[in-house]
Design an enzyme around this catalytic site. Structure first.
Site, mmCIF file in Angstrom:
data_model
loop_
_atom_site.group_PDB
_atom_site.id
_atom_site.type_symbol
_atom_site.label_atom_id
_atom_site.label_comp_id
_atom_site.label_asym_id
_atom_site.label_seq_id
_atom_site.Cartn_x
_atom_site.Cartn_y
_atom_site.Cartn_z
ATOM 1 N N TYR A 155 0.831 -1.224 0.000
ATOM 2 C CA TYR A 155 0.000 0.000 0.000
ATOM 3 C C TYR A 155 0.860 1.267 0.000
ATOM 4 O O TYR A 155 0.683 2.131 -0.874
ATOM 5 C CB TYR A 155 -0.975 -0.035 1.192
ATOM 6 C CG TYR A 155 -1.744 1.245 1.385
ATOM 7 C CD1 TYR A 155 -2.903 1.505 0.644
ATOM 8 C CD2 TYR A 155 -1.323 2.212 2.295
ATOM 9 C CE1 TYR A 155 -3.611 2.691 0.811
ATOM 10 C CE2 TYR A 155 -2.026 3.391 2.476
ATOM 11 C CZ TYR A 155 -3.164 3.631 1.736
ATOM 12 O OH TYR A 155 -3.852 4.799 1.902
ATOM 13 N N SER A 158 2.558 1.830 -3.261
ATOM 14 C CA SER A 158 1.608 2.261 -4.310
ATOM 15 C C SER A 158 1.255 3.732 -4.137
ATOM 16 O O SER A 158 1.046 4.455 -5.110
ATOM 17 C CB SER A 158 0.339 1.399 -4.289
ATOM 18 O OG SER A 158 -0.522 1.756 -3.216
ATOM 19 N N LYS A 159 1.194 4.191 -2.893
ATOM 20 C CA LYS A 159 0.845 5.607 -2.642
ATOM 21 C C LYS A 159 2.024 6.526 -2.987
ATOM 22 O O LYS A 159 1.828 7.662 -3.425
ATOM 23 C CB LYS A 159 0.393 5.788 -1.186
ATOM 24 C CG LYS A 159 -0.972 5.139 -0.920
ATOM 25 C CD LYS A 159 -2.073 5.884 -1.665
ATOM 26 C CE LYS A 159 -3.314 5.095 -1.900
ATOM 27 N NZ LYS A 159 -4.363 5.826 -2.618
HETATM 28 N N1 NAD Z 1 -8.657 6.465 5.644
HETATM 29 C C1 NAD Z 1 -7.554 7.154 5.844
HETATM 30 O O1 NAD Z 1 -7.192 7.521 6.978
HETATM 31 C C2 NAD Z 1 -6.689 7.515 4.661
HETATM 32 C C3 NAD Z 1 -5.448 8.128 4.915
HETATM 33 C C4 NAD Z 1 -4.648 8.478 3.828
HETATM 34 C C5 NAD Z 1 -5.081 8.247 2.543
HETATM 35 N N2 NAD Z 1 -6.296 7.661 2.325
HETATM 36 C C6 NAD Z 1 -6.709 7.450 0.939
HETATM 37 O O2 NAD Z 1 -8.046 7.905 0.783
HETATM 38 C C7 NAD Z 1 -8.734 7.086 -0.144
HETATM 39 C C8 NAD Z 1 -9.992 6.526 0.498
HETATM 40 O O3 NAD Z 1 -9.612 5.724 1.602
HETATM 41 P P1 NAD Z 1 -10.699 4.971 2.514
HETATM 42 O O4 NAD Z 1 -10.021 4.716 3.804
HETATM 43 O O5 NAD Z 1 -11.957 5.682 2.469
HETATM 44 O O6 NAD Z 1 -10.792 3.567 1.732
HETATM 45 P P2 NAD Z 1 -12.041 2.551 1.633
HETATM 46 O O7 NAD Z 1 -11.465 1.185 1.512
HETATM 47 O O8 NAD Z 1 -13.051 2.826 2.699
HETATM 48 O O9 NAD Z 1 -12.684 2.998 0.248
HETATM 49 C C9 NAD Z 1 -12.087 2.630 -0.963
HETATM 50 C C10 NAD Z 1 -13.201 2.317 -1.940
HETATM 51 O O10 NAD Z 1 -12.602 1.869 -3.165
HETATM 52 C C11 NAD Z 1 -13.425 0.846 -3.675
HETATM 53 N N3 NAD Z 1 -12.674 -0.029 -4.572
HETATM 54 C C12 NAD Z 1 -11.668 -0.871 -4.244
HETATM 55 N N4 NAD Z 1 -11.289 -1.576 -5.332
HETATM 56 C C13 NAD Z 1 -12.064 -1.154 -6.366
HETATM 57 C C14 NAD Z 1 -12.148 -1.508 -7.725
HETATM 58 N N5 NAD Z 1 -11.352 -2.460 -8.259
HETATM 59 N N6 NAD Z 1 -13.070 -0.888 -8.519
HETATM 60 C C15 NAD Z 1 -13.885 0.067 -7.995
HETATM 61 N N7 NAD Z 1 -13.852 0.446 -6.690
HETATM 62 C C16 NAD Z 1 -12.953 -0.160 -5.890
HETATM 63 C C17 NAD Z 1 -13.893 0.075 -2.435
HETATM 64 O O11 NAD Z 1 -15.056 -0.706 -2.706
HETATM 65 C C18 NAD Z 1 -14.148 1.192 -1.450
HETATM 66 O O12 NAD Z 1 -15.490 1.633 -1.469
HETATM 67 C C19 NAD Z 1 -7.748 6.008 -0.571
HETATM 68 O O13 NAD Z 1 -7.145 6.368 -1.791
HETATM 69 C C20 NAD Z 1 -6.731 5.989 0.539
HETATM 70 O O14 NAD Z 1 -5.464 5.552 0.112
HETATM 71 C C21 NAD Z 1 -7.099 7.288 3.362
#
Ligand code: NAD
Length: 266
Positions: A155, A158-159
């Site tokens: 992960y 990738s980020k």
């Molecule tokens: N949650 C955090 O604290 C945090 C921190 C830093 C960065 N982020 C980034 O923010 C973004 C959202 O994170 P989150 O925690 O809400 O993640 P999450 O897992 O809750 O949401 C990700 C969504 O992507 C969808 N998804 C996954 N694979 C897929 C595919 N092949 N086709 C279509 N949809 C697909 C999932 O169904 C899900 O609804 C991400 O890019 C994550 O890297 C989150």
């Protein structure tokens, strides 16, 4: 001349990963700022909920973004529904990660969802943005792109790739007036935090406090506002940049927010 138009009035945005707390917050912020949005997720129940919460300015499709025919459909349906495409937000992600034990399949899956699909979507929306005279792409990165975290390999790498991909895209799309930026949130209240803490936001804030200057997790709406800014004309001079939306996580060093020098005198 001043105008009262909402910042994203007349803009059409595609948002991937729209089905959970974070994606829904971004979708609602874009709608509140005047955009028409096309929501995409592989999770149909969550997508339905997102569409319900966003109202008439939202439509969408349940689709796997690792499918190239799926991407074509997302893009053509958006243009057919809303008349064009101005904004792409690559928010969908896979957290699949077995650290040092990650298999080749896990590496490939993580990169397929998090990086390659974002690049394929950008490629597919480009001609539509050119037709509109330009556009804006926002890629979700993370604080995980810059620091090591125990047991996490696929992960964070990738980020980190997303930050570099953002620069490359920004370079090659600049002649088309398409700006490309990434946003790196810190810990943000989201589906994973909700599920791991049993819905306890106070506890989540307390755990996050020592490594965020703000002493708490970010609210997804706070991050959504940074994303919306990068989508809007207000950020017309910004491209190829990574924006921290992390409550000061990345400003803090290993000493954290506690005085270390006095320890020498104890
Ligand atoms: N949650 C955090 O604290 C945090 C921190 C830093 C960065 N982020 C980034 O923010 C973004 C959202 O994170 P989150 O925690 O809400 O993640 P999450 O897992 O809750 O949401 C990700 C969504 O992507 C969808 N998804 C996954 N694979 C897929 C595919 N092949 N086709 C279509 N949809 C697909 C999932 O169904 C899900 O609804 C991400 O890019 C994550 O890297 C989150």
């Amino acid at each position: 001349m001043t105008t009262n138009a909402a910042p994203l009035e007349g803009k059409v945005a595609i948002l991937t990963g729209a089905a959970t707390i974070f994606g829904i917050a971004v979708a609602k912020e874009l709608v509140d700022q005047g955009a028409q949005i096309y929501l995409v997720d592989i999770n149909s129940a969550g997508l339905e909920e997102a569409l319900n919460q966003c109202g008439a300015a939202a439509s969408g499709l349940c689709m796997d973004i690792t499918s190239d025919t799926g991407i074509s459909e997302i893009v053509s349906q958006t243009a057919a529904t809303w008349g064009g495409i101005d904004v792409l937000i690559n928010l969908a992600c896979s957290y699949e990660d077995s650290g040092a034990d990650s298999t080749r399949e896990e590496w490939m899956n993580t990169f397929n969802v998090n990086v390659a699909s974002a690049a394929m979507l950008a490629q597919a929306v480009r001609p539509h943005m050119i037709q509109r005279g330009g556009g804006s792409i926002v890629n979700l990165s993370s604080i995980s792109s810059k620091v090591a975290q125990i047991g996490r390999w696929t992960y964070p790498v990738s980020k980190a790739a997303m930050v570099q991909l953002t620069r490359n895209m920004a370079m090659d799309f600049a002649p088309d007036h398409i700006r490309v930026n990434s946003v790196s949130p810190g810990w943000t209240w989201s589906a994973i935090m909700d599920s791991l803490s049993g819905g306890n936001r106070e506890k989540t804030d307390a755990v996050a406090a020592p490594f965020h200057l703000t002493q708490r997790v970010g609210d997804p709406r706070e991050v959504a506002r940074v994303i919306a800014f990068l989508c809007s004309e207000a950020s017309s001079v910004v491209t190829g940049a990574d924006w921290a939306a992390d409550g000061g996580y990345s400003a803090m060093g290993p000493e954290q927010g506690v005085p270390a020098i006095p320890l020498l005198m104890e």
